[in-house]
Design a protein around this motif. Structure first.
Motif, PDB file in Angstrom:
ATOM      1  N   LEU A   1      20.434  52.481 -17.623  1.00  0.00           N
ATOM      2  CA  LEU A   1      20.605  52.914 -18.597  1.00  0.00           C
ATOM      3  C   LEU A   1      20.313  52.189 -19.241  1.00  0.00           C
ATOM      4  N   ALA A   2      20.887  51.048 -20.050  1.00  0.00           N
ATOM      5  CA  ALA A   2      20.524  50.435 -20.372  1.00  0.00           C
ATOM      6  C   ALA A   2      19.060  50.127 -21.114  1.00  0.00           C
ATOM      7  N   ALA A   3      18.348  49.438 -19.363  1.00  0.00           N
ATOM      8  CA  ALA A   3      16.965  49.703 -19.474  1.00  0.00           C
ATOM      9  C   ALA A   3      15.919  50.545 -20.322  1.00  0.00           C
ATOM     10  N   CYS A   4      16.613  51.983 -19.777  1.00  0.00           N
ATOM     11  CA  CYS A   4      16.091  52.783 -20.432  1.00  0.00           C
ATOM     12  C   CYS A   4      16.311  53.090 -22.088  1.00  0.00           C
TER      13      CYS A   4
ATOM     14  N   ASP B   1       9.822  60.950 -22.906  1.00  0.00           N
ATOM     15  CA  ASP B   1      10.544  59.577 -22.472  1.00  0.00           C
ATOM     16  C   ASP B   1      10.577  59.743 -21.147  1.00  0.00           C
ATOM     17  N   PHE B   2       9.570  59.091 -19.610  1.00  0.00           N
ATOM     18  CA  PHE B   2      10.718  59.028 -18.827  1.00  0.00           C
ATOM     19  C   PHE B   2      10.623  57.765 -18.247  1.00  0.00           C
ATOM     20  N   HIS B   3      11.952  57.966 -17.253  1.00  0.00           N
ATOM     21  CA  HIS B   3      12.751  57.079 -16.497  1.00  0.00           C
ATOM     22  C   HIS B   3      12.832  57.139 -14.968  1.00  0.00           C
ATOM     23  N   ARG B   4      12.522  56.695 -14.279  1.00  0.00           N
ATOM     24  CA  ARG B   4      13.160  57.062 -13.159  1.00  0.00           C
ATOM     25  C   ARG B   4      14.621  56.188 -12.468  1.00  0.00           C
TER      26      ARG B   4
END
Length: 168
Positions: free
Chosen positions: A157-160, A143-146
């Motif tokens: 963080l909620a979106a992730c 899982d990759f989050h920018r």
């Protein structure tokens, strides 16, 4: 406890880096030491100290390959991995004008740069690098989050977490 975390974060924030770090080697050692499978969360800018490589394209490829090896190592050991790439807007937008002196944050020398001359190349290389990193994460099922430091952390963080919940 929250109090201990506050003290630790304050101490980290006040301690300047005196020499380049090697997060890739550190994470490889960590992958070797963790015996039980678990959730590994990597929070980083995913930028590595400058190498002797002078060609920008090869330097970007080399950085992406080093991170790819870390992700593969953790996945090979059976870990679930989530990566948070954290950048300041200046790193992503490079909206500087004219000559700017950039200070080395990890022991590197400061550098005077004509930002007008390199802005287009910088943005392209940064975009290409992030695309390589994201592709590596997809390939390794990471899982990759920018995250951009100017965005509210709770919203990001909620979106992730929402994305992770929908995928699982």
């Amino acid at each position: 406890t929250p109090g201990h975390l506050d003290v630790l974060l304050r101490e980290i924030g006040q301690t300047p880096a005196s020499e380049p770090t090697d997060p890739v080697a550190c994470l490889h050692r960590l992958a070797e030491r963790i015996r039980r499978r678990g959730l590994i969360i990597i929070i980083s800018d995913f930028l590595l100290p400058s190498t002797s490589e002078t060609d920008a394209v090869r330097r970007v490829d080399a950085m992406a390959n080093q991170w790819d090896s870390v992700l593969k190592h953790f996945r090979h050991e059976g870990h679930d991995v989530t990566a948070f790439s954290v950048q300041h807007p200046d790193e992503t937008e490079f909206a500087f004008e004219g000559p700017v002196e950039f200070a080395g944050l990890e022991g590197e020398q400061s550098m005077l740069v004509d930002t007008n001359a390199i802005a287009h190349l910088y943005r392209k290389q940064f975009s290409d690098y992030m695309a390589l990193l994201e592709r590596s994460c997809r390939t390794e099922r990471v899982d990759f989050h920018r995250l951009i430091t100017s965005d509210p952390l709770d919203v990001a963080l909620a979106a992730c977490l929402d994305k992770r919940r929908r995928i699982r």
